[in-house]
Design an enzyme around this catalytic site. Structure first.
Site, PDB file in Angstrom:
ATOM      1  CB  SER A  83      -3.051  -7.492  -3.277  1.00 36.10           C
ATOM      2  OG  SER A  83      -1.845  -6.930  -3.705  1.00 36.10           O
ATOM      3  CD  GLU A 124      -0.810  -9.798 -10.516  1.00 44.78           C
ATOM      4  OE1 GLU A 124      -1.069 -10.375  -9.444  1.00 44.78           O
ATOM      5  OE2 GLU A 124      -1.387  -8.748 -10.859  1.00 44.78           O
TER       6      GLU A 124
HETATM    7  O1  OSB Z   1      -0.576  -4.872  -9.630  1.00 44.05           O
HETATM    8  O2  OSB Z   1      -2.370  -5.561  -8.774  1.00 44.05           O
HETATM    9  C1  OSB Z   1      -1.532  -4.667  -8.903  1.00 44.05           C
HETATM   10  C2  OSB Z   1      -2.456  -1.748  -6.636  1.00 44.05           C
HETATM   11  C3  OSB Z   1      -2.034  -0.684  -7.379  1.00 44.05           C
HETATM   12  C4  OSB Z   1      -1.438  -0.921  -8.587  1.00 44.05           C
HETATM   13  C5  OSB Z   1      -1.243  -2.224  -9.031  1.00 44.05           C
HETATM   14  C6  OSB Z   1      -1.691  -3.297  -8.297  1.00 44.05           C
HETATM   15  C7  OSB Z   1      -2.275  -3.051  -7.065  1.00 44.05           C
HETATM   16  C8  OSB Z   1      -2.712  -4.107  -6.167  1.00 44.05           C
HETATM   17  C9  OSB Z   1      -3.800  -3.728  -5.223  1.00 44.05           C
HETATM   18  O3  OSB Z   1      -2.215  -5.211  -6.114  1.00 44.05           O
HETATM   19  C10 OSB Z   1      -4.810  -4.767  -4.994  1.00 44.05           C
HETATM   20  C11 OSB Z   1      -5.908  -4.203  -4.149  1.00 44.05           C
HETATM   21  O4  OSB Z   1      -6.682  -3.334  -4.619  1.00 44.05           O
HETATM   22  O5  OSB Z   1      -5.994  -4.625  -3.000  1.00 44.05           O
HETATM   23 MG    MG Z   2      -0.663  -6.803 -10.491  1.00 40.49          MG
END
Ligand code: OSB
Ligand code: MG
Length: 374
Positions: free
Chosen positions: A135, A213
């Protein structure tokens, strides 16, 4: 196992690179760790609540005081044979899933250590190797994002997910697709769009994304179902799915084509497994989300990802993407094929570096206070 005491700690861990989503930027994680002391066994878990109430209403301070004042007292003194019993014991407290998950998962962890079994087996896992994606947050420039993607692809990651928001979406997709027409690409909006943006979101279809998403409100499954009917791209729900009934409703309404399972958001491994199971029955794949975890939460995500319906690459990636030094040994590592090989050892298979945990701790409290702390 009798739950004798619960220790809470806050660690400060600076991220190697800031992480920015549509709701804000994180530079340093305030990591909340929970230790359950049970008959000579310790179970550890991480509370994934953020630094502020932006991803959800929970944040580190609400989690800390809800655990101390209400949740830990519901468990202390109880005899528990399985981590899965915790949900019922804490049911009187409404919501506060991240706080509950930390306690429940600490007891699963203790159970695995006590039985000298791998946690992943206890959870019902079947995979020996899990598929990993990354991500990637919003960057200061398109160029910087393209460089990040290049690095992650070179490392072998199987799927790239980028954070999007109005003004950081179509042009970004255009540039990525121009350079990498074939990669598995997806996006996460963390609720940055509304029903007024349906026309705009329809243009995302041009880029044949794996998913979009959580484009809409964090509490609205019905509007996601309406949007899904307008899109070719599968919607993936994250924030909206807080327990198995939300998953059932989303599937009933065809609101999404896949679900992101985060054990913290769902209140612990039991609910995560329940959501996994209903999705499996309905033929909907799931993947494991991330919350910028330290090695302790990350190791729990690795174990959870071994369940059979985790059929898509998750956001569970290598420790070194986040931390100069992680608090577990070995650190979580990813193979050149973009996988994590799951340790076939008792517990999580990752050892906690207690000295480093101690060094990073800025606050510590044990409930009840009279019991010696960890
Ligand atoms: O929406 O997936 C999410 C991090 C903090 C809050 C929400 C999200 C995220 C990430 C991080 O996408 C993914 C990761 O831990 O690398
Ligand atoms: Mg998310």
């Amino acid at each position: 196992m009798k739950v004798e005491a619960i220790t809470l700690r806050e660690l400060r861990m600076p991220l190697r690179h800031f992480f920015e989503t549509s709701f804000g930027r994180t530079e340093t994680r305030r990591v909340l760790l929970v230790t359950a002391h049970c008959d000579g066994v310790e179970g550890w878990a991480e509370c994934v609540a953020g630094e502020g109430p932006f991803y959800s209403y929970e944040w580190i301070e609400t989690a800390w005081c809800t655990i101390r004042e209400f949740l830990a007292p519901l468990l202390i003194g109880k005899k528990i044979t399985q981590g899965r019993e915790c949900g019922g014991l804490m049911a009187r407290v409404r919501g506060h899933h991240m706080a509950k998950a930390a306690l429940e998962n600490a007891l699963w962890d203790a159970e695995a250590r006590q039985k000298q079994q791998p946690l992943w087996r206890l959870l019902g896992g079947t995979r020996k190797e899990i598929a990993c994606g990354v991500s990637i947050g919003i960057q200061s420039s398109h160029q910087q994002l393209l460089e990040k993607i290049e690095t992650e692809l070179a490392a072998g990651y199987q799927r790239i997910k980028i954070k999007v928001k109005p003004g950081w979406d179509l042009e970004v997709f255009r540039q990525i697709r121009e350079r990498w027409p074939k990669i598995l690409l997806s996006c996460d909006a963390n609720s940055a769009y509304t029903t007024a943006d349906f026309e705009h979101l329809r243009q995302f279809d041009e880029f044949y994304l794996q998913m979009i998403e959580q484009p809409l409100w964090e509490d609205d499954i019905v509007q996601h179902a309406k949007l899904q009917r307008e899109l070719k791209t599968p919607v993936c729900l994250d924030e909206c799915i807080r327990h198995v009934r939300d998953a059932e409703l989303a599937l009933e309404l065809d609101a999404c084509g896949m679900i992101n399972i985060k054990v913290g958001r769902l209140g612990g491994f039991s609910q995560a497994i329940a959501v996994h199971d209903v999705c499996q029955q309905r033929g909907i794949p799931v993947w494991c989300g991330g919350m910028l975890e330290s090695g302790i939460g990350r190791a729990h995500n690795v174990a959870l990802s071994t369940l059979p319906n985790f059929r898509l690459p998750g956001d569970v990636s290598a420790s070194k993407r986040y931390w100069a030094e992680d608090i577990v040994s070995p650190e979580i590592e990813v193979t050149a094929q973009g996988t994590i090989i799951v340790p076939d050892l008792a517990g999580t298979g990752y050892e906690i570096k207690k000295d480093l945990v101690e060094k990073l701790t800025v606050r510590k409290e044990t409930v009840p206070t009279r019991v010696a702390s960890a």
